[in-house]
Design an enzyme around this catalytic site. Sequence first.
Site, PDB file in Angstrom:
ATOM      1  N   TYR A   1      29.862  -2.686  24.939  1.00  0.00           N
ATOM      2  CA  TYR A   1      30.088  -2.357  26.350  1.00  0.00           C
ATOM      3  C   TYR A   1      29.778  -0.893  26.633  1.00  0.00           C
ATOM      4  O   TYR A   1      29.439  -0.528  27.753  1.00  0.00           O
ATOM      5  CB  TYR A   1      31.542  -2.631  26.743  1.00  0.00           C
TER       6      TYR A   1
ATOM      7  N   LYS B   1      31.927 -10.928  12.936  1.00  0.00           N
ATOM      8  CA  LYS B   1      30.698 -11.605  12.516  1.00  0.00           C
ATOM      9  C   LYS B   1      30.189 -10.839  11.298  1.00  0.00           C
ATOM     10  O   LYS B   1      29.057 -10.322  11.282  1.00  0.00           O
ATOM     11  CB  LYS B   1      29.695 -11.628  13.688  1.00  0.00           C
TER      12      LYS B   1
ATOM     13  N   ASP C   1      32.077 -17.436  15.531  1.00  0.00           N
ATOM     14  CA  ASP C   1      31.613 -18.785  15.887  1.00  0.00           C
ATOM     15  C   ASP C   1      32.638 -19.822  15.456  1.00  0.00           C
ATOM     16  O   ASP C   1      32.973 -20.748  16.210  1.00  0.00           O
ATOM     17  CB  ASP C   1      30.212 -19.072  15.305  1.00  0.00           C
TER      18      ASP C   1
ATOM     19  N   ASP D   1      36.188 -10.755  25.240  1.00  0.00           N
ATOM     20  CA  ASP D   1      35.804 -11.156  26.594  1.00  0.00           C
ATOM     21  C   ASP D   1      35.453 -12.644  26.609  1.00  0.00           C
ATOM     22  O   ASP D   1      35.937 -13.409  27.448  1.00  0.00           O
ATOM     23  CB  ASP D   1      34.600 -10.321  27.054  1.00  0.00           C
TER      24      ASP D   1
ATOM     25  N   ASP E   1      38.047 -16.201  27.979  1.00  0.00           N
ATOM     26  CA  ASP E   1      37.668 -17.186  29.008  1.00  0.00           C
ATOM     27  C   ASP E   1      37.719 -18.596  28.421  1.00  0.00           C
ATOM     28  O   ASP E   1      38.174 -19.542  29.070  1.00  0.00           O
ATOM     29  CB  ASP E   1      36.245 -16.929  29.536  1.00  0.00           C
TER      30      ASP E   1
HETATM   31  C1  IPM Z   1      36.929  -9.217  31.943  1.00  0.00           C
HETATM   32  C2  IPM Z   1      35.688  -9.202  32.795  1.00  0.00           C
HETATM   33  C3  IPM Z   1      35.017  -7.847  32.689  1.00  0.00           C
HETATM   34  C4  IPM Z   1      34.670  -7.600  31.238  1.00  0.00           C
HETATM   35  C5  IPM Z   1      33.770  -7.687  33.595  1.00  0.00           C
HETATM   36  C6  IPM Z   1      34.083  -7.968  35.038  1.00  0.00           C
HETATM   37  C7  IPM Z   1      33.145  -6.327  33.441  1.00  0.00           C
HETATM   38  O1  IPM Z   1      34.832 -10.245  32.430  1.00  0.00           O
HETATM   39  O2  IPM Z   1      37.803  -8.375  32.155  1.00  0.00           O
HETATM   40  O3  IPM Z   1      37.051 -10.105  31.088  1.00  0.00           O
HETATM   41  O4  IPM Z   1      33.626  -8.069  30.760  1.00  0.00           O
HETATM   42  O5  IPM Z   1      35.466  -6.925  30.554  1.00  0.00           O
HETATM   43 MG    MG Z   2      35.683 -11.593  31.029  1.00  0.00          MG
END
Ligand code: IPM
Ligand code: MG
Length: 337
Positions: free
Chosen positions: A122, A168, A200, A224, A228
């Site tokens: 990042y 990884k 993975d 990240d 999700d």
């Molecule tokens: C998160 C989001 C952010 C990230 C984006 C919006 C930059 O996806 O907080 O998970 O990737 O950290």
């Molecule tokens: Mg995110």
Amino acid sequence: QARLALESAGRVFGRTFEIVEGDIGGVAIAKHDTPLPQQTIDLAKSAGAVLLGAVGDRRYDSMPRARKPERGLLQIREILGNYANLRPVYVYEPLAGSSTIRPEVARGVDLIFVRELLGGIYFGTPRFREGNRAVDTEVYTVEEVQRVARSAFNLARSRRKRVTSVDKANVLETSILWREVTGEIAKEFPDVEFENLYVDNCAMQIILKPKHFDVVLTNNLFGDILSDEAAVLAGSLGMLPSASVGAAVGLYEPVHGSAPDIAGTGKANPIGAIASVGMMLEHSFGMPEAAARVQAAITRTLNEGYRTADIYAGDAAGCKLVNTTEMGRKICSLIEG
Ligand code: IPM
Ligand code: MG
């Protein structure tokens, strides 16, 4: 709704929160021509804690990277210096059936990601575009891995005492370093069970046997992605809160994005944001009882069948479909009641 929940908790515990607002993301671009204006930075630095509303809008997708709303978010994380992003994934009993994962798999899941937030790909340089070629750089130093690893192990001590570190290391140099350093830190915590998983494999295990996991320690990018994925277990991304800690001023934000497709429709689930306020009460204001009260109010609201559209399973399932405001109001009334 999160602000209102904070004020409700303040009333119950005899504390007044002075809440000031600063612009970030799209609204800041529109008003100040930058995703993170200086006055917002000053306000954030002088605050006891920061509650962040999601950023991002399709209107800005084609902007250069330095002027996207997301840039404001990454900058404020960096400026405040919170390197450990805590993302709990907790499956509330009445939502065990809301997931696309079988209820017996999702039921009882209680894990937390500790995502490194200020390093890795990042922020790494060089980073550039050169004609048909683009470069990003994954970088980690020993110190960056040590500090976030210690956060994870300390947290594990207050939970079920297991840390799973994700990397990884079969391919990446940064991951070899990550595995080496986390292994060293693990020796400082002999009472905590420690294991390594390739990312993975972790992506698979987390939906195959999610109850195995307690604290999941990841770098910035893997955290990240995996958070999700794990949100599916909780029934909706709208359920997940997060806390970014490690520095003087904590930063609290739901894991979800700005969801421009449902903006203004009342369909947004405020629980991720309200639960983030719960984490703020605990980590920034030393009010664990208030945090527990927010948590209990959310639990009871769900037990009583209140559902925003994202977690609604039909009236037959004993659910009441409510909008964002109604959901927030119900939770606030239970915090205060
Ligand atoms: C998160 C989001 C952010 C990230 C984006 C919006 C930059 O996806 O907080 O998970 O990737 O950290
Ligand atoms: Mg995110």
